[in-house]
Design a protein around this motif. Structure first.
Motif, PDB file in Angstrom:
ATOM      1  N   ALA A 294      22.338  78.719  75.472  1.00 21.35           N
ATOM      2  CA  ALA A 294      21.977  77.494  74.744  1.00 21.35           C
ATOM      3  C   ALA A 294      20.781  77.747  73.827  1.00 21.35           C
ATOM      4  CB  ALA A 294      21.675  76.368  75.728  1.00 21.35           C
ATOM      5  N   TYR A 295      19.821  78.528  74.293  1.00 24.07           N
ATOM      6  CA  TYR A 295      18.655  78.861  73.476  1.00 24.07           C
ATOM      7  C   TYR A 295      19.062  79.717  72.274  1.00 24.07           C
ATOM      8  CZ  TYR A 295      14.153  80.780  72.077  1.00 24.07           C
ATOM      9  OH  TYR A 295      13.041  81.159  71.350  1.00 24.07           O
ATOM     10  N   GLN A 296      19.930  80.705  72.492  1.00 26.33           N
ATOM     11  CA  GLN A 296      20.394  81.544  71.389  1.00 26.33           C
ATOM     12  C   GLN A 296      21.125  80.699  70.348  1.00 26.33           C
ATOM     13  OE1 GLN A 296      22.680  84.602  73.359  1.00 26.33           O
ATOM     14  NE2 GLN A 296      20.925  85.966  73.495  1.00 26.33           N
ATOM     15  N   GLU A 297      21.910  79.731  70.797  1.00 31.91           N
ATOM     16  CA  GLU A 297      22.612  78.849  69.867  1.00 31.91           C
ATOM     17  C   GLU A 297      21.629  77.960  69.115  1.00 31.91           C
ATOM     18  OE1 GLU A 297      25.688  75.161  70.243  1.00 31.91           O
ATOM     19  OE2 GLU A 297      26.127  76.931  71.471  1.00 31.91           O
ATOM     20  N   LEU A 298      20.606  77.489  69.810  1.00 33.27           N
ATOM     21  CA  LEU A 298      19.595  76.628  69.198  1.00 33.27           C
ATOM     22  C   LEU A 298      18.854  77.333  68.068  1.00 33.27           C
ATOM     23  CD1 LEU A 298      17.863  73.969  69.302  1.00 33.27           C
ATOM     24  CD2 LEU A 298      16.343  75.234  70.824  1.00 33.27           C
ATOM     25  N   VAL A 299      18.500  78.594  68.274  1.00 34.13           N
ATOM     26  CA  VAL A 299      17.744  79.320  67.256  1.00 34.13           C
ATOM     27  C   VAL A 299      18.643  80.101  66.312  1.00 34.13           C
ATOM     28  CG1 VAL A 299      15.648  79.462  68.640  1.00 34.13           C
ATOM     29  CG2 VAL A 299      17.305  81.318  68.750  1.00 34.13           C
ATOM     30  N   GLY A 300      19.976  80.047  66.526  1.00 29.68           N
ATOM     31  CA  GLY A 300      20.912  80.725  65.638  1.00 29.68           C
ATOM     32  C   GLY A 300      20.855  82.221  65.772  1.00 29.68           C
ATOM     33  N   PHE A 301      20.744  82.706  66.968  1.00 32.32           N
ATOM     34  CA  PHE A 301      20.629  84.135  67.214  1.00 32.32           C
ATOM     35  C   PHE A 301      21.880  84.642  67.914  1.00 32.32           C
ATOM     36  CE2 PHE A 301      19.337  87.796  69.755  1.00 32.32           C
ATOM     37  CZ  PHE A 301      18.767  88.574  68.777  1.00 32.32           C
ATOM     38  N   SER A 302      22.428  85.782  67.430  1.00 26.65           N
ATOM     39  CA  SER A 302      23.639  86.306  68.059  1.00 26.65           C
ATOM     40  C   SER A 302      23.499  87.788  68.417  1.00 26.65           C
ATOM     41  CB  SER A 302      24.830  86.120  67.116  1.00 26.65           C
ATOM     42  OG  SER A 302      24.594  86.830  65.905  1.00 26.65           O
ATOM     43  N   GLY A 303      22.277  88.331  68.343  1.00 27.21           N
ATOM     44  CA  GLY A 303      22.057  89.755  68.661  1.00 27.21           C
ATOM     45  C   GLY A 303      21.666  89.948  70.109  1.00 27.21           C
TER      46      GLY A 303
ATOM     47  N   ASP B 141       9.913  77.255  88.680  1.00 30.11           N
ATOM     48  CA  ASP B 141      10.659  78.453  89.097  1.00 30.11           C
ATOM     49  C   ASP B 141      11.967  78.653  88.345  1.00 30.11           C
ATOM     50  OD1 ASP B 141       8.720  79.120  90.896  1.00 30.11           O
ATOM     51  OD2 ASP B 141       9.746  78.251  92.626  1.00 30.11           O
ATOM     52  N   THR B 142      12.485  77.616  87.705  1.00 28.48           N
ATOM     53  CA  THR B 142      13.795  77.728  87.060  1.00 28.48           C
ATOM     54  C   THR B 142      13.792  77.372  85.576  1.00 28.48           C
ATOM     55  OG1 THR B 142      14.364  75.490  87.749  1.00 28.48           O
ATOM     56  CG2 THR B 142      15.033  77.280  89.224  1.00 28.48           C
ATOM     57  N   HIS B 143      12.619  77.111  84.991  1.00 25.33           N
ATOM     58  CA  HIS B 143      12.549  76.724  83.581  1.00 25.33           C
ATOM     59  C   HIS B 143      11.372  77.397  82.877  1.00 25.33           C
ATOM     60  CE1 HIS B 143      14.836  73.427  85.446  1.00 25.33           C
ATOM     61  NE2 HIS B 143      15.451  73.376  84.278  1.00 25.33           N
ATOM     62  N   VAL B 144      11.578  77.690  81.582  1.00 21.56           N
ATOM     63  CA  VAL B 144      10.512  78.210  80.735  1.00 21.56           C
ATOM     64  C   VAL B 144      10.473  77.426  79.425  1.00 21.56           C
ATOM     65  CG1 VAL B 144      10.486  80.575  81.645  1.00 21.56           C
ATOM     66  CG2 VAL B 144      11.993  80.007  79.761  1.00 21.56           C
ATOM     67  N   SER B 145       9.291  77.367  78.847  1.00 19.27           N
ATOM     68  CA  SER B 145       9.104  76.760  77.533  1.00 19.27           C
ATOM     69  C   SER B 145       9.092  77.894  76.515  1.00 19.27           C
ATOM     70  CB  SER B 145       7.784  75.997  77.502  1.00 19.27           C
ATOM     71  OG  SER B 145       7.528  75.503  76.206  1.00 19.27           O
ATOM     72  N   VAL B 146       9.984  77.817  75.510  1.00 16.83           N
ATOM     73  CA  VAL B 146      10.156  78.890  74.529  1.00 16.83           C
ATOM     74  C   VAL B 146      10.045  78.334  73.114  1.00 16.83           C
ATOM     75  CG1 VAL B 146      11.548  80.382  76.004  1.00 16.83           C
ATOM     76  CG2 VAL B 146      12.656  78.606  74.677  1.00 16.83           C
ATOM     77  N   PRO B 147       9.676  79.189  72.141  1.00 17.88           N
ATOM     78  CA  PRO B 147       9.535  78.709  70.761  1.00 17.88           C
ATOM     79  C   PRO B 147      10.896  78.527  70.080  1.00 17.88           C
ATOM     80  CG  PRO B 147       9.059  81.047  70.871  1.00 17.88           C
ATOM     81  CD  PRO B 147       9.265  80.586  72.281  1.00 17.88           C
TER      82      PRO B 147
ATOM     83  N   GLU C 102      16.555  76.384  80.864  1.00 12.28           N
ATOM     84  CA  GLU C 102      16.773  76.809  82.239  1.00 12.28           C
ATOM     85  C   GLU C 102      16.897  78.336  82.275  1.00 12.28           C
ATOM     86  OE1 GLU C 102      19.962  76.061  85.865  1.00 12.28           O
ATOM     87  OE2 GLU C 102      20.340  75.225  83.889  1.00 12.28           O
ATOM     88  N   LEU C 103      16.355  78.934  83.315  1.00  7.87           N
ATOM     89  CA  LEU C 103      16.469  80.383  83.491  1.00  7.87           C
ATOM     90  C   LEU C 103      17.813  80.699  84.132  1.00  7.87           C
ATOM     91  CD1 LEU C 103      12.886  81.278  84.743  1.00  7.87           C
ATOM     92  CD2 LEU C 103      13.927  81.852  82.549  1.00  7.87           C
ATOM     93  N   SER C 104      18.825  80.694  83.290  1.00  5.44           N
ATOM     94  CA  SER C 104      20.193  81.006  83.714  1.00  5.44           C
ATOM     95  C   SER C 104      20.927  81.525  82.492  1.00  5.44           C
ATOM     96  CB  SER C 104      20.886  79.760  84.263  1.00  5.44           C
ATOM     97  OG  SER C 104      21.073  78.815  83.223  1.00  5.44           O
ATOM     98  N   GLN C 105      22.117  82.040  82.704  1.00  5.34           N
ATOM     99  CA  GLN C 105      22.900  82.532  81.578  1.00  5.34           C
ATOM    100  C   GLN C 105      23.211  81.386  80.614  1.00  5.34           C
ATOM    101  OE1 GLN C 105      26.506  84.566  82.614  1.00  5.34           O
ATOM    102  NE2 GLN C 105      26.896  85.220  80.516  1.00  5.34           N
ATOM    103  N   ALA C 106      23.537  80.223  81.164  1.00  9.04           N
ATOM    104  CA  ALA C 106      23.830  79.061  80.312  1.00  9.04           C
ATOM    105  C   ALA C 106      22.600  78.649  79.506  1.00  9.04           C
ATOM    106  CB  ALA C 106      24.331  77.903  81.155  1.00  9.04           C
ATOM    107  N   GLY C 107      21.422  78.697  80.124  1.00  6.29           N
ATOM    108  CA  GLY C 107      20.188  78.347  79.429  1.00  6.29           C
ATOM    109  C   GLY C 107      19.875  79.306  78.302  1.00  6.29           C
TER     110      GLY C 107
END
Length: 183
Positions: free
Chosen positions: A168-177, A144-150, A160-165
């Motif tokens: 963190a994912y955007q930082e991991l993939v280097g995305f800022s849009g 209910d609170t986590h997803v697996s993403v590429p 984690e399905l939260s703003q922090a998650g």
């Protein structure tokens, strides 16, 4: 036979013919009402809503509509009008036809006629995007609170399905849009 008895007999015969056509149907309306009630988080509130919907008679009316009308339409036409929904959406440069079905959404660019599908796989509990015959998994619900993403290298990570998650994912993939855009 009087006119009143003839009308009653006709109504009973037509109702019986609709119920006896060997069509179980998907009971889409009833299942949508039931699914909506299942989304209530608190089990006590869920029970109150459940009982209220029987008293009001929301469940009875949706079941009756499915039984006599919607499942008959589904039997004869091949699609249930509650399940298949289409909407035109205005985009920046074009209009899009968005059709929902049991497996997800089909989005057609009205200008270029390009078709993109968002497919839900109930067994894997995942969403994927399909364009030009190529399908790529977008994410899989872990709980209910986590997803697996590429990630950029093609592997998958759990966030984690939260703003922090999401950050963190955007930082991991280097995305800022915008959050909806992907590689």
């Amino acid at each position: 036979m009087s006119k009143k008895k003839f009308i009653v007999a006709t109504v009973v015969a037509l109702s019986a013919s609709m119920m006896l056509q060997s069509c179980i149907g998907s009971f889409a309306l009833f299942n949508k009402v039931k699914a909506w009630n299942s989304q209530v988080d608190n089990k006590f509130v869920n029970e109150v809503v459940f009982v209220a919907m029987w008293i009001l008679p929301v469940y009875e009316l949706s079941l009756f509509a499915d039984l006599l009308i919607l499942n008959s339409i589904e039997f004869w036409s091949g699609s249930n009008p509650v399940v298949a929904q289409t909407k035109v959406v205005d985009g920046k440069d074009a209009q899009y036809l968005v059709a929902s079905n049991e497996d997800g959404y089909v989005i057609t660019n009205m200008k270029t006629k390009e078709v993109t599908r968002f497919n839900f796989d109930a067994q894997e509990n995942s969403w994927s995007i399909e364009k030009d015959g190529e399908e790529v998994k977008l994410f899989t619900f872990v709980d209910d609170t986590h997803v697996s993403v590429p990630t950029r290298d093609g592997s998958y990570t759990t966030i984690e399905l939260s703003q922090a998650g999401v950050l963190a994912y955007q930082e991991l993939v280097g995305f800022s849009g915008p959050a909806y855009a992907m590689k």
